[in-house]
Design a protein around this motif. Structure first.
Motif, mmCIF file in Angstrom:
data_model
loop_
_atom_site.group_PDB
_atom_site.id
_atom_site.type_symbol
_atom_site.label_atom_id
_atom_site.label_comp_id
_atom_site.label_asym_id
_atom_site.label_seq_id
_atom_site.Cartn_x
_atom_site.Cartn_y
_atom_site.Cartn_z
ATOM 1 N N ASP A 94 0.850 -1.178 0.000
ATOM 2 C CA ASP A 94 0.000 0.000 0.000
ATOM 3 C C ASP A 94 0.891 1.235 0.000
ATOM 4 O O ASP A 94 1.885 1.294 0.729
ATOM 5 N N GLY A 95 0.557 2.215 -0.794
ATOM 6 C CA GLY A 95 1.328 3.443 -0.825
ATOM 7 C C GLY A 95 2.605 3.321 -1.630
ATOM 8 O O GLY A 95 2.675 2.608 -2.628
ATOM 9 N N GLN A 126 1.691 7.924 3.518
ATOM 10 C CA GLN A 126 1.633 6.919 2.449
ATOM 11 C C GLN A 126 3.003 6.408 2.022
ATOM 12 O O GLN A 126 3.101 5.545 1.153
ATOM 13 N N ARG A 128 6.674 4.631 3.081
ATOM 14 C CA ARG A 128 7.374 3.846 4.101
ATOM 15 C C ARG A 128 8.642 3.244 3.502
ATOM 16 O O ARG A 128 8.813 3.212 2.284
ATOM 17 N N ASP A 163 -0.347 0.257 -4.264
ATOM 18 C CA ASP A 163 -1.725 0.734 -4.321
ATOM 19 C C ASP A 163 -1.789 2.117 -3.677
ATOM 20 O O ASP A 163 -1.780 2.241 -2.457
ATOM 21 N N ALA A 164 -1.816 3.134 -4.495
ATOM 22 C CA ALA A 164 -1.823 4.509 -4.003
ATOM 23 C C ALA A 164 -2.738 5.347 -4.877
ATOM 24 O O ALA A 164 -2.863 5.106 -6.085
ATOM 25 N N THR A 165 -3.371 6.324 -4.289
ATOM 26 C CA THR A 165 -4.267 7.200 -5.044
ATOM 27 C C THR A 165 -3.458 8.251 -5.796
ATOM 28 O O THR A 165 -2.301 8.533 -5.435
ATOM 29 N N GLU A 168 -2.241 10.824 -3.329
ATOM 30 C CA GLU A 168 -1.119 10.395 -2.482
ATOM 31 C C GLU A 168 0.202 10.505 -3.225
ATOM 32 O O GLU A 168 1.222 10.925 -2.661
#
Length: 273
Positions: A94-95, A126, A128, A163-165, A168
């Protein structure tokens, strides 16, 4: 590329796809890239703030990647930092993922990571650190030899995207936007495993969406790097950039079979004068 004495060898991300996606021999690698760039018309006008380039083996996508990277040549002495986004092919996340590496290596030498910039964006929720996302990731690695051949000394901010918008990703772009010393590269192929005629139709539609700066129009089957592309389009709109298609071909055009191709595009994002 950088003074290796200042970097802990244990903090260097080694090349993973050298000898497969591109030559492992530095002389052969530099000659290949030089030859690819020589086949591209000279860049005209100011260098773009951002570009999209493909990430397949150089045999297939190298000519299209060269079309994109040639556009940076007019600013080769000005560019000091590349923020590089590529889709995470092997690790689901994610992110966005940064790395603890202090440098990335290719057969042409090492590229230092801008560790201060990495620390800065890690303040965003978002983003890491996840070295596993970078260990085998080719989408970032294959861009580096082109950059090493074109630019002088530069630092790298490598980001594997999961998976990021669009917002983000756009937040990360905006946090590192800065001045002309910073440029952005999004690594992405286009349509996958269609026949050549279908791929051409799909890729033309994707190019049209990119030029119109419409993130929502980049569908799931249109580009493996659709997440960072969407974020770039959002930031481009916010910063008043215009997008332009430089090259649009597929693996059938560059040496592969025509019944099952991968699409490649070179796109630049320029400041409007």
């Amino acid at each position: 590329m950088a003074n290796s004495l200042t970097i802990d060898p244990g903090k260097v991300r080694p090349p993973f796809v050298a000898g497969r996606f591109y030559p492992a021999d530095p002389v052969a690698l530099r000659k290949l890239i030089t030859d690819l760039l020589a086949d591209v018309p000279p860049a005209t006008g100011p260098a773009p703030k951002a570009l999209i380039a493909p990430h397949a083996g150089y045999l297939y996508s190298g000519p299209i990647a060269a079309s994109a990277y040639a556009q940076l040549i007019p600013a080769r002495d000005q560019i000091k930092r590349i923020v590089l986004f590529g889709p995470s092919h092997y690790v689901a996340l994610d992110g966005l993922a940064t790395t603890s590496a202090e440098a990335f290596a290719t057969p042409l030498g090492i590229v230092p990571v801008d560790v201060e910039a990495v620390r800065e964006i890690r303040l965003l929720p978002q983003v890491r650190e996840l070295d596993a996302a970078h260990a085998q990731e080719h989408s970032l690695e294959v861009q580096l030899p082109f950059l090493q051949c074109i630019l002088g000394d530069f630092t790298l901010v490598p980001l594997a995207v999961g998976d990021a918008t669009p917002e983000e990703i756009s937040q990360v772009l905006d946090a590192l936007w800065d001045g002309p010393e910073t440029r952005f590269v999004v690594s992405s192929d286009l349509s996958h495993y269609q026949d050549s005629q279908t791929a051409q139709r799909l890729d033309r539609a994707t190019a049209k969406a990119i030029e119109a700066l419409k993130p929502a129009a980049i569908g799931e089957e249109r580009a493996c790097g659709r997440m960072p592309i969407r974020g770039l389009l959002q930031s481009a709109r916010r910063h008043g950039l215009r997008a332009r298609t430089i090259d649009l071909r597929n693996s059938g055009d560059t040496g592969g079979p025509h019944d099952r191709v991968v699409g490649y595009g070179a796109f630049v994002f320029e400041e409007v004068p």
